[in-house]
Motif scaffolding. Structure first.
Motif, PDB file in Angstrom:
ATOM      1  N   VAL A 382       0.760  -1.226  -0.034  1.00 19.96           N
ATOM      2  CA  VAL A 382      -0.037   0.091   0.152  1.00 19.96           C
ATOM      3  C   VAL A 382       0.814   1.364  -0.093  1.00 19.96           C
ATOM      4  O   VAL A 382       0.550   2.046  -0.765  1.00 19.96           O
ATOM      5  N   LEU A 383       1.885   1.169   0.903  1.00 19.74           N
ATOM      6  CA  LEU A 383       2.723   2.296   0.951  1.00 19.74           C
ATOM      7  C   LEU A 383       3.402   2.754  -0.317  1.00 19.74           C
ATOM      8  O   LEU A 383       3.674   3.851  -0.766  1.00 19.74           O
ATOM      9  N   GLN A 384       3.994   1.610  -1.138  1.00 22.74           N
ATOM     10  CA  GLN A 384       4.863   1.699  -1.918  1.00 22.74           C
ATOM     11  C   GLN A 384       4.023   2.144  -3.300  1.00 22.74           C
ATOM     12  O   GLN A 384       4.433   2.799  -4.190  1.00 22.74           O
ATOM     13  N   GLY A 385       2.714   1.768  -3.240  1.00 18.08           N
ATOM     14  CA  GLY A 385       1.734   2.221  -4.165  1.00 18.08           C
ATOM     15  C   GLY A 385       1.507   3.677  -4.007  1.00 18.08           C
ATOM     16  O   GLY A 385       1.314   4.516  -5.080  1.00 18.08           O
ATOM     17  N   LYS A 386       1.782   4.423  -3.068  1.00 18.30           N
ATOM     18  CA  LYS A 386       1.730   5.653  -2.605  1.00 18.30           C
ATOM     19  C   LYS A 386       2.864   6.483  -2.823  1.00 18.30           C
ATOM     20  O   LYS A 386       2.871   7.537  -2.435  1.00 18.30           O
ATOM     21  N   LEU A 424      -1.820   6.358   5.042  1.00 21.18           N
ATOM     22  CA  LEU A 424      -2.640   5.017   5.618  1.00 21.18           C
ATOM     23  C   LEU A 424      -3.824   5.439   6.070  1.00 21.18           C
ATOM     24  O   LEU A 424      -4.594   4.396   6.265  1.00 21.18           O
ATOM     25  N   GLU A 425      -4.113   6.698   6.530  1.00 18.26           N
ATOM     26  CA  GLU A 425      -5.502   6.954   7.103  1.00 18.26           C
ATOM     27  C   GLU A 425      -5.616   5.999   8.461  1.00 18.26           C
ATOM     28  O   GLU A 425      -6.849   5.636   8.639  1.00 18.26           O
ATOM     29  N   ALA A 426      -4.634   5.805   8.963  1.00 20.67           N
ATOM     30  CA  ALA A 426      -4.602   4.973  10.291  1.00 20.67           C
ATOM     31  C   ALA A 426      -3.276   5.202  10.921  1.00 20.67           C
ATOM     32  O   ALA A 426      -2.226   5.537  10.507  1.00 20.67           O
ATOM     33  N   VAL A 442      11.829   5.850   9.404  1.00 24.37           N
ATOM     34  CA  VAL A 442      10.353   5.653   9.938  1.00 24.37           C
ATOM     35  C   VAL A 442      10.221   4.258  10.092  1.00 24.37           C
ATOM     36  O   VAL A 442      10.476   3.477   9.337  1.00 24.37           O
ATOM     37  N   LEU A 443       9.531   3.766  11.265  1.00 28.28           N
ATOM     38  CA  LEU A 443       9.273   2.505  11.495  1.00 28.28           C
ATOM     39  C   LEU A 443       7.517   2.305  11.479  1.00 28.28           C
ATOM     40  O   LEU A 443       7.106   3.095  12.384  1.00 28.28           O
ATOM     41  N   VAL A 444       7.137   1.329  10.641  1.00 31.02           N
ATOM     42  CA  VAL A 444       5.749   1.330  10.723  1.00 31.02           C
ATOM     43  C   VAL A 444       5.426  -0.043  11.464  1.00 31.02           C
ATOM     44  O   VAL A 444       5.594  -1.172  11.035  1.00 31.02           O
ATOM     45  N   ILE A 445       4.649  -0.051  12.626  1.00 26.85           N
ATOM     46  CA  ILE A 445       4.359  -1.253  13.308  1.00 26.85           C
ATOM     47  C   ILE A 445       2.945  -1.595  13.135  1.00 26.85           C
ATOM     48  O   ILE A 445       1.959  -0.671  13.459  1.00 26.85           O
ATOM     49  N   LEU A 446       2.436  -2.394  12.441  1.00 26.04           N
ATOM     50  CA  LEU A 446       1.162  -2.776  11.971  1.00 26.04           C
ATOM     51  C   LEU A 446       0.460  -3.635  13.338  1.00 26.04           C
ATOM     52  O   LEU A 446       0.799  -4.453  13.958  1.00 26.04           O
TER      53      LEU A 446
END
Length: 454
Positions: A382-386, A424-426, A442-446
């Motif tokens: 999702v992030l790569q697509g943005k 991400l709207e989250a 940056v670190l994204v923790i799902l």
């Protein structure tokens, strides 16, 4: 001298005369003479009154003819303005919703800023604004919407907002703005470069406080120094087109809002005739669905509005390059938060705006802390697509994260983390400190609040 009786003759001989009635040449008696004279005077009086009535009727008719002629002239003048300002072959009216009786409504203003014959002109509007007008409080809010804002059209593909007008028509542009901002649009205004120049010149120029000097050869030959400047039409157009600033898009949008505000206030400062003459002078370069009578009523309602009651804001978002095309990506949550203030008539930037940056300017690690199989790979996609640069994916030591976290290495990368949250709207931004270990910016923790894509 004769008397009507012997008694009166004797009294006259003794010197007593009560009334002398001259003897008529016709030989008629005094009473007969009196009656005849009275009838003649009565007839003459009637004739005089009849002549007076005829004169009054003629005067009234002349006045009525003059009034009718004047009204016909006024209606013809208003009709000619209506014909000039009408949307003509535009289909925008089909997407408009009648304003509510509350006195508050939204208008889309679309401006084509490229002069005729200019090189490298881009089809469609270059400046798009959503304007909220409140006639009861005499206030307005202008939200600048970049023309390259990312939207999806009927073909299901991603497009720049301006392409809604060029590919599908003005109604598609209105609907796209309505959907993006979650409001009904009641009016539509479109203007071109010639219209801006003509309007500003007809007003004798407009005074604008220019925050940063304008020296952009691609925008025009006019140099505009910083500070309060009285701009003629050519300078005003150059100000609206210039974009070579440090914060190009934001400064350009602010300049466009200032120009729109000052032009509107100058027009509202005119009396009704001056307002109409201004509209008439713009000819076919200014078009709207609003009838002239409604425009006059609106100008009367807003006549005392001041610059202090006009708020302005930029649509929150960030630049995104996809397939070599620059888009302006937005977050529905941020738009909703801003529009809540706009709808309430409050300053949409009074609580501060979230700073965002180029998504390709920093690196991201994605780790799955939710336990959802393939979650990290999915969010990375999702992030790569943005347009983000995800360089590493994996799992956390435990799947104990209830919410998604966007961790930034140090304060310099807070805007980067905010950009990820917007995309991400989250998620919630968190300072990394010594608690989190990662090599990227940056670190994204799902977390378990993340909803997998079906």
């Amino acid at each position: 001298m004769g008397f009507s009786s012997a008694r009166k003759s004797k009294r006259a001989a003794r010197g007593f005369v009560d009334t002398i009635v001259p003897e008529t040449a016709s030989g008629e008696s005094g009473s007969q003479y009196s009656k005849r004279v009275s009838r003649r005077e009565f007839t003459q009086a009637i004739q005089r009154r009849a002549r007076l009535r005829r004169i009054i009727v003629v005067v009234v008719c002349c006045v009525a003819v003059a009034v009718i002629a004047a009204c016909a002239g006024i209606f013809a003048f208003l009709g000619s303005i209506d014909a000039k300002l009408s949307l003509k072959d535009s289909d925008a009216a089909s997407a408009l919703v009648a304003p509510k009786e509350s006195g508050t409504f939204f208008t889309v203003v679309a401006a084509d800023l490229d002069p005729e014959g200019v090189a490298n002109a881009i089809a469609g509007p270059d400046a798009i604004c959503l304007v909220r007008v409140d006639t009861q409080t005499r206030a307005a809010t202008i939200v600048s919407i970049p023309a390259n804002t990312q939207v999806t059209l009927k073909d299901g593909n991603m497009h720049q907002l301006r392409e809604a007008a060029t590919q599908e028509g003005d109604a598609a542009l209105v609907r796209a703005v309505s959907g993006l901002m979650s409001v009904d649009i009641s009016h539509y205004v479109k203007v071109d470069a010639a219209g801006i120049v003509r309007l500003v010149d007809s007003l004798g120029g407009v005074e604008v406080d220019v925050a940063e000097e304008v020296d952009d050869p691609t925008a025009g030959d006019v140099y505009v120094p910083a500070g309060v400047q009285n701009l003629d039409g050519a300078a005003a157009l150059t100000l609206a087109r210039a974009s070579n600033f440090t914060d190009g898009a934001e400064v350009q949008a602010e300049n466009q809002r200032k120009l729109l505000t000052q032009v509107s206030l100058r027009m509202l400062g005119n009396d009704t005739l001056g307002f109409l003459m201004g509209l008439d002078g713009m000819g076919d370069t200014f078009q709207t669905d609003m009838a002239v009578a409604d425009a006059v009523a609106l100008s009367d309602a807003l006549r005392t509005m001041s610059a202090d009651s006009v708020f302005g804001a930029m649509l929150p978002g960030y630049d995104l390059i996809k397939n070599d095309v620059m888009y302006y990506a937005t977050s529905s949550d941020e738009i909703a938060a801003m529009m809540e203030l706009v709808q309430a008539g409050e300053n949409p930037v009074s609580q501060g705006s979230v700073e965002t940056v180029d998504p390709s300017s920093f690196t991201i690690t994605v780790r799955n802390g939710s336990g959802v199989t393939g979650g990290a790979a999915q969010i990375a996609e999702v992030l790569q697509g943005k347009g983000f640069k995800v360089t590493e994916t994996g799992n956390t030591d435990s799947f104990a994260y209830n919410e998604t976290l966007v961790v930034y290495k140090d304060d310099a990368f807070l805007p980067a983390a905010q950009t990820v949250v917007s995309a991400l709207e989250a998620g919630r931004t968190v300072a990394g400190g010594d608690f989190y270990t990662f090599e990227t910016d940056v670190l994204v923790i799902l977390g378990q609040d993340w909803k997998p894509i079906a």
